[in-house]
Structure formats: structure tokens, C-alpha cells
Motif scaffolding. Structure first.
Motif, PDB file in Angstrom:
ATOM      1  N   VAL A  84      28.586  76.032  65.109  1.00  0.00           N
ATOM      2  CA  VAL A  84      28.627  74.776  64.365  1.00  0.00           C
ATOM      3  C   VAL A  84      27.628  73.818  65.002  1.00  0.00           C
ATOM      4  N   ALA A  85      26.886  73.110  64.168  1.00  0.00           N
ATOM      5  CA  ALA A  85      25.956  72.096  64.674  1.00  0.00           C
ATOM      6  C   ALA A  85      25.833  70.987  63.645  1.00  0.00           C
ATOM      7  N   HIS A  86      25.479  69.811  64.117  1.00  0.00           N
ATOM      8  CA  HIS A  86      25.197  68.697  63.212  1.00  0.00           C
ATOM      9  C   HIS A  86      23.694  68.727  62.986  1.00  0.00           C
ATOM     10  N   ASN A  87      23.297  69.069  61.785  1.00  0.00           N
ATOM     11  CA  ASN A  87      21.932  69.419  61.418  1.00  0.00           C
ATOM     12  C   ASN A  87      21.614  70.804  61.992  1.00  0.00           C
ATOM     13  N   ALA A  88      22.382  71.768  61.570  1.00  0.00           N
ATOM     14  CA  ALA A  88      22.260  73.148  62.048  1.00  0.00           C
ATOM     15  C   ALA A  88      20.884  73.730  61.771  1.00  0.00           C
ATOM     16  N   THR A  89      20.216  73.243  60.743  1.00  0.00           N
ATOM     17  CA  THR A  89      18.862  73.727  60.464  1.00  0.00           C
ATOM     18  C   THR A  89      17.984  73.533  61.690  1.00  0.00           C
ATOM     19  N   PHE A  90      18.083  72.373  62.327  1.00  0.00           N
ATOM     20  CA  PHE A  90      17.301  72.097  63.528  1.00  0.00           C
ATOM     21  C   PHE A  90      17.733  72.993  64.686  1.00  0.00           C
ATOM     22  N   ASP A  91      19.018  72.974  65.020  1.00  0.00           N
ATOM     23  CA  ASP A  91      19.484  73.704  66.200  1.00  0.00           C
ATOM     24  C   ASP A  91      19.291  75.211  66.058  1.00  0.00           C
ATOM     25  N   CYS A  92      19.534  75.753  64.881  1.00  0.00           N
ATOM     26  CA  CYS A  92      19.324  77.192  64.670  1.00  0.00           C
ATOM     27  C   CYS A  92      17.843  77.538  64.729  1.00  0.00           C
ATOM     28  N   SER A  93      16.994  76.626  64.278  1.00  0.00           N
ATOM     29  CA  SER A  93      15.555  76.831  64.367  1.00  0.00           C
ATOM     30  C   SER A  93      15.094  76.814  65.822  1.00  0.00           C
ATOM     31  N   VAL A  94      15.636  75.907  66.617  1.00  0.00           N
ATOM     32  CA  VAL A  94      15.301  75.875  68.041  1.00  0.00           C
ATOM     33  C   VAL A  94      15.741  77.184  68.699  1.00  0.00           C
ATOM     34  N   LEU A  95      16.943  77.639  68.386  1.00  0.00           N
ATOM     35  CA  LEU A  95      17.423  78.903  68.950  1.00  0.00           C
ATOM     36  C   LEU A  95      16.502  80.050  68.538  1.00  0.00           C
ATOM     37  N   LYS A  96      16.240  80.164  67.257  1.00  0.00           N
ATOM     38  CA  LYS A  96      15.405  81.258  66.734  1.00  0.00           C
ATOM     39  C   LYS A  96      14.014  81.253  67.371  1.00  0.00           C
ATOM     40  N   ASN A  97      13.382  80.086  67.415  1.00  0.00           N
ATOM     41  CA  ASN A  97      12.024  79.999  67.949  1.00  0.00           C
ATOM     42  C   ASN A  97      11.966  80.172  69.458  1.00  0.00           C
ATOM     43  N   THR A  98      12.982  79.710  70.143  1.00  0.00           N
ATOM     44  CA  THR A  98      13.022  79.899  71.600  1.00  0.00           C
ATOM     45  C   THR A  98      13.250  81.367  71.935  1.00  0.00           C
ATOM     46  N   LEU A  99      14.137  82.021  71.195  1.00  0.00           N
ATOM     47  CA  LEU A  99      14.326  83.461  71.392  1.00  0.00           C
ATOM     48  C   LEU A  99      13.023  84.209  71.125  1.00  0.00           C
ATOM     49  N   ALA A 100      12.328  83.860  70.063  1.00  0.00           N
ATOM     50  CA  ALA A 100      11.056  84.516  69.730  1.00  0.00           C
ATOM     51  C   ALA A 100      10.019  84.278  70.828  1.00  0.00           C
ATOM     52  N   TYR A 101       9.994  83.075  71.385  1.00  0.00           N
ATOM     53  CA  TYR A 101       9.056  82.734  72.463  1.00  0.00           C
ATOM     54  C   TYR A 101       9.214  83.696  73.645  1.00  0.00           C
ATOM     55  N   TYR A 102      10.461  84.101  73.906  1.00  0.00           N
ATOM     56  CA  TYR A 102      10.747  85.010  75.017  1.00  0.00           C
ATOM     57  C   TYR A 102      10.920  86.466  74.565  1.00  0.00           C
ATOM     58  N   ASN A 103      10.572  86.748  73.326  1.00  0.00           N
ATOM     59  CA  ASN A 103      10.695  88.115  72.776  1.00  0.00           C
ATOM     60  C   ASN A 103      12.118  88.662  72.895  1.00  0.00           C
ATOM     61  N   ILE A 104      13.083  87.819  72.608  1.00  0.00           N
ATOM     62  CA  ILE A 104      14.494  88.208  72.618  1.00  0.00           C
ATOM     63  C   ILE A 104      14.944  88.321  71.165  1.00  0.00           C
ATOM     64  N   ALA A 105      15.630  89.414  70.849  1.00  0.00           N
ATOM     65  CA  ALA A 105      16.098  89.634  69.475  1.00  0.00           C
ATOM     66  C   ALA A 105      17.061  88.530  69.052  1.00  0.00           C
ATOM     67  N   LYS A 106      16.887  88.080  67.825  1.00  0.00           N
ATOM     68  CA  LYS A 106      17.761  87.039  67.272  1.00  0.00           C
ATOM     69  C   LYS A 106      19.080  87.661  66.846  1.00  0.00           C
ATOM     70  N   PRO A 107      20.198  87.115  67.322  1.00  0.00           N
ATOM     71  CA  PRO A 107      21.505  87.660  66.938  1.00  0.00           C
ATOM     72  C   PRO A 107      21.903  87.197  65.535  1.00  0.00           C
ATOM     73  N   GLN A 108      22.847  87.901  64.956  1.00  0.00           N
ATOM     74  CA  GLN A 108      23.454  87.498  63.688  1.00  0.00           C
ATOM     75  C   GLN A 108      24.768  86.788  64.013  1.00  0.00           C
ATOM     76  N   PHE A 109      24.990  85.663  63.379  1.00  0.00           N
ATOM     77  CA  PHE A 109      26.230  84.921  63.561  1.00  0.00           C
ATOM     78  C   PHE A 109      26.442  84.057  62.331  1.00  0.00           C
ATOM     79  N   LEU A 110      27.595  83.437  62.255  1.00  0.00           N
ATOM     80  CA  LEU A 110      27.923  82.542  61.143  1.00  0.00           C
ATOM     81  C   LEU A 110      27.588  81.105  61.540  1.00  0.00           C
TER      82      LEU A 110
END
Length: 177
Positions: A84-110
Motif C-alpha cells: 500500500v502506498a499513497h501515490n503508489a504509481t510513484f513508489d512502485c516506479s521507484v521500486l521498479k527502477n531501483t531494482l532495474a538499476y541493480y539488475n534485480i528481478a522485479k517481484p509480483q505483488f498486489l
């Protein structure tokens, strides 16, 4: 309801520049744990971001990188886990892009976004920024843009909405990430 509330702060306008993270763990509608860490983003900070959250390069020079933190955090982002996040678009994007920066697979979650639930449930608010929603709902938010305070406030917004509108209605906002 079980969920984890997530908040990031970033060093600059790039979505791979996480410089702090907070997680608030909720089980059976009770806050049971909190996690906060500064992150060394290994990128240049922008003055505007520093003005917003107050985190400076010197604050994170000895902090772990996101890649170092991820093994400890990744179990919270498993399939069927609700983030859960307030403006999840932002926080999920930060997670996705930070994981990509470190070549870490993006997990699936709700994912559930309290910005969207707030817009749906509270039609008369001046705006739906985290601090405004907290003020309107009488939810404490001491240090806006401190990731831990923001994460805790977001968790409390959803808990308020669960009490007022019920889990069944809230669940219509849950999406797969």
C-alpha cells in the motif's frame, strides 16, 4: 487485513535514486512492525529533493545500497502480498527502477493506492496530498516527507478506510503490480 505500507524518498528526479525507504507492516488491521533505512543511491542529489525531505549526500554516505537492503526486504514483496502506498504509481516506479538499476528481478505483488481510495471516498477534500488527507481524517503526520512518518500515515489512512467502508469495498482497489 494484512498489508505493508511503503514510502520512498529520492535523491533526484530519477526514479532509481531512492535515498530512504520505510515499510509499515499491518497484520489483522494492527500495525505490528516498522522498518526505516537511509539508502546510498550512488547518484547525485538535487537541491530541490534535499529541500523536500532534508536528506543530504553526507547522510547516506555510509548507508547501505538498495541492493544490500533488498535481501532483507524482498520477502515482504512476494506474490499475493499487498503493498500500500499513497501515490503508489510513484513508489512502485521507484521500486521498479531501483531494482532495474541493480539488475534485480522485479517481484509480483498486489498494490493498493490510498491516493485513489481517498479520491473515491472523500469527494470534498481540497486536494488529496498525504498531509491534506491526514489532516482531514485527524491522522497524525508529524514529519511529512520523512519516509517512516509517511508510511505510517498511509497505513493509518487505509485502516481508517477499512473501518469506515469495509474490507470488501476496499478490495476493489487492489491491483496486480
Amino acid at each position: 487485513m494484512d498489508f505493508v505500507s511503503l514510502d520512498f524518498e529520492t535523491a533526484n528526479f530519477q526514479r532509481n535514486s531512492a535515498c530512504s525507504i520505510a515499510l509499515t507492516v499491518v497484520r489483522n488491521n494492527q500495525i505490528v512492525d516498522e522498518f526505516y533505512s537511509l539508502i546510498n543511491p550512488q547518484v547525485t542529489f538535487k537541491q530541490r529533493n534535499i529541500q523536500i525531505h532534508g536528506i543530504r549526500p553526507s547522510d547516506v554516505s555510509n548507508a547501505p545500497t538498495f541492493a544490500e537492503l533488498w535481501p532483507h526486504l524482498s520477502p515482504l514483496f512476494a506474490p499475493n502480498k499487498l503493498i500500500v502506498a499513497h501515490n503508489a504509481t510513484f513508489d512502485c516506479s521507484v521500486l521498479k527502477n531501483t531494482l532495474a538499476y541493480y539488475n534485480i528481478a522485479k517481484p509480483q505483488f498486489l498494490v493498493l493506492d490510498t491516493l485513489k481510495t481517498s479520491r473515491s471516498y472523500f469527494k470534498n477534500f481540497e486536494n488529496y496530498k498525504l498531509n491534506t488527507v491526514c489532516s482531514q481524517l485527524k491522522i497524525q503526520l508529524e514529519n511529512h516527507h520523512n519516509a517512516l512518518d509517511d508510511s505510517l500515515a498511509c497505513a493509518n489512512i487505509l485502516l481508517y478506510q477499512i473501518r469506515e467502508f469495509g474490507i470488501n469495498d476496499i478490495s476493489r482497489f487492489i491491483k496486480t503490480n
